[in-house]
Design a protein around this motif. Structure first.
Motif, PDB file in Angstrom:
ATOM      1  N   PHE A  54      38.037   3.653  -3.637  1.00 26.20           N
ATOM      2  CA  PHE A  54      38.658   2.337  -3.750  1.00 26.20           C
ATOM      3  C   PHE A  54      37.972   1.591  -4.883  1.00 26.20           C
ATOM      4  O   PHE A  54      36.745   1.447  -4.907  1.00 26.20           O
TER       5      PHE A  54
ATOM      6  N   GLY B 255      33.969   2.333  -1.275  1.00 25.95           N
ATOM      7  CA  GLY B 255      34.459   3.227  -0.238  1.00 25.95           C
ATOM      8  C   GLY B 255      35.515   4.186  -0.758  1.00 25.95           C
ATOM      9  O   GLY B 255      35.809   4.230  -1.965  1.00 25.95           O
ATOM     10  N   TYR B 256      36.104   4.953   0.143  1.00 26.27           N
ATOM     11  CA  TYR B 256      37.053   5.993  -0.244  1.00 26.27           C
ATOM     12  C   TYR B 256      38.333   5.913   0.579  1.00 26.27           C
ATOM     13  O   TYR B 256      38.318   5.541   1.752  1.00 26.27           O
ATOM     14  N   ARG B 257      39.427   6.291  -0.065  1.00 24.90           N
ATOM     15  CA  ARG B 257      40.714   6.437   0.611  1.00 24.90           C
ATOM     16  C   ARG B 257      40.948   7.924   0.854  1.00 24.90           C
ATOM     17  O   ARG B 257      40.872   8.739  -0.064  1.00 24.90           O
TER      18      ARG B 257
ATOM     19  N   THR C 291      46.712   7.785   6.250  1.00 23.87           N
ATOM     20  CA  THR C 291      45.661   7.342   5.335  1.00 23.87           C
ATOM     21  C   THR C 291      44.511   6.733   6.121  1.00 23.87           C
ATOM     22  O   THR C 291      44.731   5.957   7.060  1.00 23.87           O
TER      23      THR C 291
ATOM     24  N   SER D 257      40.252   5.172   5.680  1.00 20.74           N
ATOM     25  CA  SER D 257      39.252   4.649   4.750  1.00 20.74           C
ATOM     26  C   SER D 257      37.868   4.942   5.304  1.00 20.74           C
ATOM     27  O   SER D 257      37.673   5.016   6.518  1.00 20.74           O
ATOM     28  N   ALA D 258      36.904   5.119   4.403  1.00 21.02           N
ATOM     29  CA  ALA D 258      35.550   5.453   4.830  1.00 21.02           C
ATOM     30  C   ALA D 258      34.555   4.987   3.782  1.00 21.02           C
ATOM     31  O   ALA D 258      34.877   4.935   2.584  1.00 21.02           O
ATOM     32  N   ARG D 259      33.331   4.636   4.237  1.00 26.43           N
ATOM     33  CA  ARG D 259      32.276   4.263   3.293  1.00 26.43           C
ATOM     34  C   ARG D 259      31.714   5.485   2.582  1.00 26.43           C
ATOM     35  O   ARG D 259      31.217   5.406   1.465  1.00 26.43           O
TER      36      ARG D 259
ATOM     37  N   HIS E 232      26.768   5.329   0.860  1.00 27.41           N
ATOM     38  CA  HIS E 232      27.956   5.960   0.297  1.00 27.41           C
ATOM     39  C   HIS E 232      27.777   6.369  -1.163  1.00 27.41           C
ATOM     40  O   HIS E 232      28.745   6.534  -1.883  1.00 27.41           O
TER      41      HIS E 232
END
Length: 344
Positions: free
Chosen positions: A39, A47-49, A65, A67-69, A316
């Protein structure tokens, strides 16, 4: 792989995932991750998608979908390499090292076999009890150790794997593709009975001994990304020119020929080796080598320490923009091998 009694196999769901759930991890089943992208900032600080596609009847392909750190890549050698390659090629994680897919280790193996005649009891001079299914056993029940560093695993597949014989043909010997084809044709013409035995699939798996010949040598293959017509990328393999995996092991061919001679059977080569001079393996590690920078490796040398810190603190910081890779992709050699494998 066959032979394990009901409940005997130590599967993934019985060990790692079971313990993970006990520690509070939520397992989302029947989902395949198809994309990972940061992101905002490319360093993953936002973070990440994560995009996952459902792999179940009824809703196959439906995407979700998350989301995560931080992201831990742990899909095994093939799946992790494929996902990382897909993310790199599609531009989701463009900073992944160009060394991705290099140094994929195998067991330096070749797959041979012997199909026994239907009257093997007469040939061997023994009579098996009628109430015993002779080939009902675990797949890898025994092994031979030859000439110091060659191991031959003896494999059986039971009475319901006749289709596997389509992967074998008459033993061809060493040579380039044209040479092997010429040897195969010569063998067919000189021994038509043996050739017909390799074509008789019905009931063949109960009479076939597969021989997995392995050596702890310094060789490897490479994974390369190839675009799918339907979209995305898949992996194809290439020979590592500096340390090519073998397509012929003399000691293995001698062993297969000797077993065939003793039993009246027919020695077999893999069709990939016989017709394509292509190495075949069931054991792969690597593809995301550890290095000091993106020019020498895909992940950094301090991976284990930083991975533990990342899990415990929720950090992260990415590794070469790809997030941590914590499974078989990072192994530079086969663990437990009798000899040391150099680390580049």
């Amino acid at each position: 792989m066959v032979g394990c009694r009901t409940g005997a196999a130590n599967r993934l769901t019985k060990n790692y995932l079971w313990f993970a759930e006990k520690r509070g991890v939520r397992i989302i089943a029947e989902q395949e991750v198809v994309d990972v992208a940061p992101f905002g900032a490319a360093d993953g600080s936002g973070g990440y998608r994560i995009v996952a596609a459902r792999r179940a009847p009824g809703n196959h392909g439906k995407q979700s979908t998350f989301s995560a750190r931080g992201v831990v890549f742990a899909g095994g050698t093939v799946a992790t390499n494929e996902l990382l390659a897909d993310c790199k090629q599609r531009g989701s994680l463009p900073g992944i090292s160009n060394r991705l897919g290099d140094l994929v280790r195998t067991n330096s193996e070749t797959v041979l076999g012997v199909v026994f005649p239907k009257d093997i009891e007469t040939v061997l001079g023994v009579v098996f009890p009628k109430d015993i299914e002779t080939w009902r056993d675990v797949t890898a029940s025994s092994r031979l150790l030859l000439d110091g560093d060659t191991q031959v695993e003896l494999l059986t597949s039971g009475p319901h794997a006749d289709s596997q014989l389509a992967l074998f043909t008459m033993l061809t010997g060493k040579g380039s593709v044209p040479v092997r084809l010429a040897k195969w044709l010569s063998n067919v013409m000189s021994s038509p009975r043996d050739w017909r035995m390799t074509l008789q699939r019905s009931g063949s798996s109960a009479r076939t001994l597969q021989m997995l010949v392995m050596q702890p040598r310094d060789n490897a293959i490479r994974f390369r990304a190839k675009k799918r017509r339907s979209g995305g990328y898949r992996l194809v393999t290439q020979t590592d020119p500096e340390r090519p995996a073998p397509t012929y092991l003399e000691v293995g061919h001698r062993a297969a020929s000797r077993v065939a001679e003793m039993t009246g059977g027919v020695a077999l080569s893999s069709v990939f080796e016989a017709f394509g001079d292509i190495p075949q393996t069931a054991h792969m590690l690597g593809g995301a080598a550890i290095g000091s920078d993106a020019g020498s490796g895909v992940i950094e040398r301090g991976l284990l320490v930083e991975l533990l810190d990342r899990i415990s603190t929720g950090g992260h910081r990415p590794v070469d923009e790809a997030g941590p890779a914590c499974d078989a992709v990072r192994h530079p050699g086969k663990p437990g091998a009798p000899t040391e494998t150099p680390v580049p």
